[in-house]
Design a protein around this motif. Sequence first.
Motif, PDB file in Angstrom:
ATOM      1  N   LYS A 122     -38.897 -14.262 -63.872  1.00  0.00           N
ATOM      2  CA  LYS A 122     -38.760 -15.653 -63.441  1.00  0.00           C
ATOM      3  C   LYS A 122     -39.818 -15.891 -62.364  1.00  0.00           C
ATOM      4  CE  LYS A 122     -35.496 -18.821 -61.233  1.00  0.00           C
ATOM      5  NZ  LYS A 122     -34.142 -18.922 -60.632  1.00  0.00           N
ATOM      6  N   VAL A 123     -40.738 -16.797 -62.643  1.00  0.00           N
ATOM      7  CA  VAL A 123     -41.782 -17.115 -61.673  1.00  0.00           C
ATOM      8  C   VAL A 123     -41.414 -18.425 -60.985  1.00  0.00           C
ATOM      9  CG1 VAL A 123     -44.214 -17.666 -61.319  1.00  0.00           C
ATOM     10  CG2 VAL A 123     -43.556 -15.929 -63.010  1.00  0.00           C
ATOM     11  N   LYS A 124     -41.210 -18.342 -59.678  1.00  0.00           N
ATOM     12  CA  LYS A 124     -40.946 -19.538 -58.882  1.00  0.00           C
ATOM     13  C   LYS A 124     -42.298 -20.086 -58.452  1.00  0.00           C
ATOM     14  CE  LYS A 124     -36.587 -17.774 -57.215  1.00  0.00           C
ATOM     15  NZ  LYS A 124     -35.466 -18.572 -56.836  1.00  0.00           N
ATOM     16  N   ALA A 125     -42.691 -21.180 -59.061  1.00  0.00           N
ATOM     17  CA  ALA A 125     -44.010 -21.754 -58.800  1.00  0.00           C
ATOM     18  C   ALA A 125     -44.089 -22.305 -57.382  1.00  0.00           C
ATOM     19  CB  ALA A 125     -44.295 -22.850 -59.820  1.00  0.00           C
ATOM     20  N   GLU A 126     -45.199 -22.017 -56.708  1.00  0.00           N
ATOM     21  CA  GLU A 126     -45.434 -22.520 -55.355  1.00  0.00           C
ATOM     22  C   GLU A 126     -46.490 -23.610 -55.357  1.00  0.00           C
ATOM     23  OE1 GLU A 126     -46.396 -18.920 -53.303  1.00  0.00           O
ATOM     24  OE2 GLU A 126     -44.301 -18.272 -53.227  1.00  0.00           O
TER      25      GLU A 126
END
Length: 162
Positions: A122-126
């Motif tokens: 799961k990539v939490k976009a910044e």
Amino acid sequence: MATNAKTAHEEAIETVRDLIKGIDTAMLTTVTKEGLVSRPMKTQEVEFDGDLWFLTMKDTFKYEELKQNPHVNVSYVGRSYVSIRGQAELVDDRAKIKELWNAAYEKLLDTNSDDPNLVLIKVKAETAEYWETGNLTKVVKRLFSKLTGTESETELNKTVDL
């Protein structure tokens, strides 16, 4: 003021969602002891809400790399170019794996959705940076601006905080 910030945040997510929609493959870049490594990953058919989901196996280099350093970049190439920077989290959730599973994975990974070796990324976009190359009008206006030396408000490239 908070409403404007929320609106800008929602607009940024919507823009990125529109730009990456329908792109089947993304390049996931991880950090290793030797430097950066990129590899193709199948994009999940989940509407982008600020998080990106990928499926991998626990017995891979990328799994170990993400355990050591969660900083990642995910890039997409389609009608536009999109580069998303964020933090990866390894998620061992059988229900979510089954939700995202499709027949292509059975052939690609040579396994089934019950395999305990499967794990989600799961990539939490910044932030996201994108180049809208598919918009011919913007390209022409920007080129004209460069040729004439005049200022142009037409942006082909933009960075947004997510």
